[in-house]
Design an enzyme around this catalytic site. Structure first.
Site, PDB file in Angstrom:
ATOM      1  N   HIS A   1       0.833  -1.214   0.000  1.00  0.00           N
ATOM      2  CA  HIS A   1       0.000   0.000   0.000  1.00  0.00           C
ATOM      3  C   HIS A   1       0.860   1.254   0.000  1.00  0.00           C
ATOM      4  O   HIS A   1       0.574   2.215  -0.744  1.00  0.00           O
ATOM      5  CB  HIS A   1      -0.917  -0.013   1.227  1.00  0.00           C
TER       6      HIS A   1
ATOM      7  N   CYS B   1      32.043  -0.017  49.614  1.00  0.00           N
ATOM      8  CA  CYS B   1      31.308  -0.433  48.419  1.00  0.00           C
ATOM      9  C   CYS B   1      29.814  -0.528  48.699  1.00  0.00           C
ATOM     10  O   CYS B   1      28.986  -0.333  47.793  1.00  0.00           O
ATOM     11  CB  CYS B   1      31.844  -1.770  47.903  1.00  0.00           C
TER      12      CYS B   1
ATOM     13  N   HIS C   1      31.580  -8.265  48.181  1.00  0.00           N
ATOM     14  CA  HIS C   1      31.674  -6.977  47.481  1.00  0.00           C
ATOM     15  C   HIS C   1      30.304  -6.634  46.906  1.00  0.00           C
ATOM     16  O   HIS C   1      29.588  -7.502  46.389  1.00  0.00           O
ATOM     17  CB  HIS C   1      32.720  -7.057  46.366  1.00  0.00           C
TER      18      HIS C   1
END
Length: 649
Positions: A166, A260, A600
């Protein structure tokens, strides 16, 4: 209208013509050629001979945006027919009405009527929508990828090639994916991105969320929110008095000595959308705070946000933040390793103490912590003899979920270590045999030898994880809300009886913080251990089945189901029509790797749609698979469709 009643406020559901693009204010003259799709940019850019300023959209672009809004509203309305209660005579709708009456009592003992008004008109509009089908082959959206042409009213399927055919015949360039709302360019032969169309998409999604919320919670009070479109005077003020700030927020943190845990929580807080909106909009100005000289943690958070969004990319050293935390929380002082969840709770309490008003002891706290993380749990204890229900409420700022321990993974001793080593050796031998057998069966020339071996190793690696027990976050939530038997002194029976206790979520916060209980402490042996079970964390989380209203609805529709064990799949398949939908998106995960004493902490956080891994001062790009299948200890979810508060606290 009776005295004391409130007319439901109607959301802004009318057309919103977008004549000025706020995203084009700082765009260079040649920006249309280097950003996005050049064919879409050609439509949006006014002709050189026209009288339109550069930041205005051309008439063709305004028509394109209007067509896109109409198509996406059609698709969104038809997709949410079930939430709009098209069949309002069914059992679920009647039960939902009764639940609304139970939870919203009115003065005088009279039940409030559901005066929908304009909502009925909206429902009538959706009822008239025809089913979207391909105009050529009559395929539906469930069997084909339907696209709507933005140049006309044609709808065609992508799988059958009818939308491409189309667009080639008519010369139309752009089409909208019916399911996702993405824009397809026939000349680029690819999907393209545009900020103005993305803005329309989000506004239509928010509009539909407001309508569904008004239908399912007709008595809730809400603030009105209006989209901002700059005027010509505002555009001139912006262009003359501001400059384009580079995107920021990606910055590592120096480890100041076993900190940390602090860096991981800071990254999760920095990428929290609600906290970011609060501090970057100057809702807490540290220069005006009366407690700025008293180690105010809210002032420290304001400073951290300022540093992270200043445009600087070098790692940041939060020494002042750490010192203020030490002075505020004495048990946190020192360079010993601390628990990240304990640090998060301490930080939240300190910010709450610094921001909470002194004269609001008997009122709900409106500090930034409670606006962001505050939720409410409901505990129902049902006597098995007289069926009397005793209800208690528990305010929370996070949820702590039990993690299923691996079978036989108790505390490690010499005997268990030898047995575990023997099992791992046997499993490794089986994997090696499987790899050799796979290579022998599928051995090919050397050109593909490396790829074949790599694929076999990937399969072997996946097989090595099979013997290890894993679980999902949904299973942890299911165990949290599952009914449990206990002995209970019933106030109605006046004696000890067997009862059933079930916990549900009465109120969900905008930001859902979840802690996975990976650390166990034994009072007998005075020792601690870590649970290494892999918990699959989904990117999208639906909390609707675990809410109080959902459990009430399932109990009324199917009596007795609340006392039976269900899997997470059964919970998801339960009838949730008639209650608000609470869906969340993951934006941060705090991980813990290693042993309990020498582990950690790292963080995965999402910024501008991309995941990043934060390991102290290192920042790297991550994938969704890394985030979902990690050693998550805490995860943070943002509620979809949340409207940020616009009034100062």
């Amino acid at each position: 209208m009776p005295k004391g009643s409130r007319k439901p406020s109607r959301p802004n559901i009318g057309p919103d013509p977008l004549c000025i693009s706020p995203y084009a204010l700082h765009r260079s003259p040649d920006g249309a050629n280097i950003h996005g799709c050049p064919h879409l940019a050609a439509v949006k850019t006014p002709p050189a001979s026209s009288h339109y300023p550069p930041h205005h959209l051309s008439p063709a672009a305004q028509e394109l945006i209007s067509n896109y809004r109409s198509c996406f509203r059609y698709a969104l309305s038809y997709r949410n027919r079930g939430h709009l209660h098209i069949n309002r005579k069914n059992k679920e709708f009647k039960v939902m009405c009764r639940l609304d009456d139970e939870e919203t009592p009115t003065s005088g003992g009279k039940k409030r009527k559901r005066s929908l008004g304009w909502i009925d008109k909206e429902i009538h509009y959706v009822e008239q929508l025809p089913m979207p089908i391909c105009g050529t082959c009559n395929s539906t959206s469930s069997t084909a990828r339907l696209h709507a042409c933005l140049g006309c009213v044609y709808i065609g399927c992508y799988r059958g090639g009818h939308i491409q055919e189309h667009m080639n015949q008519t010369g139309h360039t752009l089409a909208m994916d019916w399911l996702t709302g993405n824009i397809y360019c026939s000349q680029c032969k690819n999907y393209v991105y545009d900020l103005d169309l993305e803005r329309v998409l989000h506004s239509e999604q928010e509009r539909m969320d407001r309508i569904i919320s008004r239908i399912k919670e007709p008595n809730a009070k809400r603030l009105r929110f209006f989209d901002w479109t700059p005027s010509t005077l505002e555009v001139q003020t912006i262009l003359s008095g501001s400059k384009l700030q580079r995107c920021s927020g990606l910055r590592g943190c120096h480890n100041l000595g076993n900190t940390c845990f602090m860096n991981a929580i800071l990254q999760a807080m920095i990428h929290n959308p609600v906290l970011r909106c609060y501090f970057l909009s100057d809702r807490h100005n540290r220069s005006l705070c009366p407690k700025r000289d008293q180690h105010c943690m809210a002032c420290q958070m304001d400073l951290v946000f300022h540093e992270f969004y200043s445009g600087e990319t070098k790692p940041y050293g939060p020494a002042a933040f750490l010192n203020a935390m030490w002075m505020s929380q004495k048990h946190m002082a020192g360079y010993s390793q601390q628990d990240a969840h304990e640090f998060f709770i301490s930080l939240a309490n300190e910010i709450h103490n610094n921001c909470a008003a002194q004269d609001m002891e008997d009122q709900e706290c409106r500090c930034v912590i409670h606006q962001t993380f505050s939720g409410l749990l409901q505990s129902d204890v049902t006597c098995s003899a007289c069926h009397n229900v005793s209800t208690a409420y528990d305010p929370i700022i996070d949820m702590s979920l039990e993690v299923k321990r691996r079978p036989g993974s108790g505390r490690v001793t010499n005997g268990t270590a030898k047995k575990s080593a023997a099992k791992l050796a046997a499993a490794a031998a089986e994997v090696v045999q499987a790899v050799h057998a796979s290579d022998a069966r599928n051995r090919k020339p050397m050109a593909n030898g490396v790829q074949e071996t790599s694929e076999a190793k990937k399969g072997a690696k996946h097989k090595m994880h099979d013997p290890l027990d894993t679980c999902t976050l949904g299973e942890c939530l299911e165990r949290f809300t599952i009914p449990e038997k206990l002995e209970y002194n019933c106030s109605h029976c006046k004696e000890s009886k067997e009862a059933t206790k079930q916990i549900s979520i009465k109120k969900l916060p905008p930001v859902l913080s979840i802690q996975l209980k990976r650390f166990e402490h034994s009072a007998k042996s005075s020792s601690s251990s870590k649970i290494e079970t892999i918990v699959r964390v989904p990117a999208e989380l639906d909390m609707t089945p675990y809410t109080t209203r959902a459990m009430k609805l399932r109990h009324k529709l199917r009596p007795g189901s609340a006392t039976t064990k269900k899997t997470s799949r059964n919970l998801a398949e339960s009838s949730m029509d008639g209650i608000p939908s609470y869906k969340y998106s993951l934006f941060a995960v705090v991980n813990h790797t290693g042993r309990l004493e020498t582990g950690h902490y790292t963080t995965y956080a999402r910024e501008r749609g991309q995941w990043f891994a934060f390991d102290d001062h290192n920042v790297t790009i991550a994938n969704q698979s890394d985030v979902s299948a990690g050693t998550g200890y805490m995860c943070f979810y943002m509620q979809n469709g949340y409207h940020y508060p616009s009034t100062p606290t």
